[in-house]
Design a protein around this motif. Sequence first.
Motif, short mmCIF file in Angstrom:
data_model
loop_
_atom_site.label_atom_id
_atom_site.label_comp_id
_atom_site.label_asym_id
_atom_site.label_seq_id
_atom_site.Cartn_x
_atom_site.Cartn_y
_atom_site.Cartn_z
N GLY A 193 6.40 9.72 -21.96
CA GLY A 193 5.67 8.56 -22.48
C GLY A 193 4.96 7.79 -21.37
N GLU A 194 5.67 7.58 -20.23
CA GLU A 194 5.06 6.87 -19.11
C GLU A 194 3.89 7.66 -18.53
N THR A 195 4.04 8.98 -18.43
CA THR A 195 2.95 9.81 -17.92
C THR A 195 1.73 9.73 -18.82
N ALA A 196 1.95 9.75 -20.14
CA ALA A 196 0.84 9.64 -21.08
C ALA A 196 0.14 8.29 -20.95
N ALA A 197 0.93 7.21 -20.75
CA ALA A 197 0.33 5.88 -20.60
C ALA A 197 -0.51 5.80 -19.33
N LEU A 198 0.01 6.33 -18.21
CA LEU A 198 -0.75 6.34 -16.96
C LEU A 198 -2.02 7.17 -17.08
N ARG A 199 -1.94 8.27 -17.79
CA ARG A 199 -3.12 9.11 -17.98
C ARG A 199 -4.21 8.36 -18.77
N ASN A 200 -3.77 7.61 -19.78
CA ASN A 200 -4.72 6.82 -20.56
C ASN A 200 -5.37 5.72 -19.71
N ASN A 203 -7.96 7.29 -17.41
CA ASN A 203 -9.18 7.61 -18.16
C ASN A 203 -10.00 6.35 -18.43
N ALA A 204 -9.29 5.25 -18.77
CA ALA A 204 -10.00 3.99 -19.02
C ALA A 204 -10.68 3.48 -17.76
N ALA A 205 -10.00 3.60 -16.62
CA ALA A 205 -10.58 3.14 -15.35
C ALA A 205 -11.85 3.92 -15.03
N LYS A 206 -11.85 5.21 -15.26
CA LYS A 206 -13.05 6.02 -15.01
C LYS A 206 -14.20 5.60 -15.92
#
Length: 259
Positions: A193-200, A203-206
């Motif tokens: 869950g934490e990995t998925a949140a960091l990935r999101n 992506n938002a930062a990009k």
Amino acid sequence: MEYFLAVVIVVGVIIFLKFGIRRITILEYEKGLKYVKGKFKSTVEPGQYWYTPYFTIIQKLDVRPRFVSITGQEVLSADGVTLKISIAANFEINDPNVAINKVKNFQEALYLELQLALREIIGTVDIDSVLSGRNELSKKLMGVTEPKVTELGLRLISVNLKDIMFPGKLKEIFAQVVNAKKEGLAALEKARGETAALRNLANAAKMIEGNPNLMQLRLVQAFGNSSGNTLILGMPSEAVTVPIFKGSASKEHTGKARE
């Protein structure tokens, strides 16, 4: 003369009762074993029959399926762990002649065959395989025992490992292992869950880096759900002050701000 006739009649009745014809009814769930002068002659199917008891004996036999339970059999696994295993079996008499005339006690013989097969099978697998492959071991036990049981005049319908019991200390160890596995799965799910949140977030930062106006639009959306707040958006030449009133119909208040 009359006395002589009476004696003849009495003797005739006695002879008829002793050596005369009798009737026997074999029910649907039974079969009969017919013996003539002590020798087995044939298997009698359900129905009604007449026979002479002086020469013939017909023995009834219940052939309905039977359930047996063999409890607490101590067996040793391949990795040296002593287990207590209970077996539940379902069988029926397939050949009455063999089951009754060739075997002294077919049920005890069935018990022995199941016990020997169980020891043979469990002795070739470790304790983890016993726990994870109970159904497979039951099928294997069925396959090993079935041909031998057929020789007893029986038909094995099903065999199942009912209960598997461990020594006291081993129970505690397995309980700890199960708890550790559950905790590990919970930690793994949390990490996912934490990995998925960091990935999101990445992506938002990009996306914001490629289009900075997205941040301002996101702020407008966030403050739009609150009341009594003022949001100042920076513009190249001027700033626009937008008072936000939740639920208010007036949206025409604008003003200039000093740079």
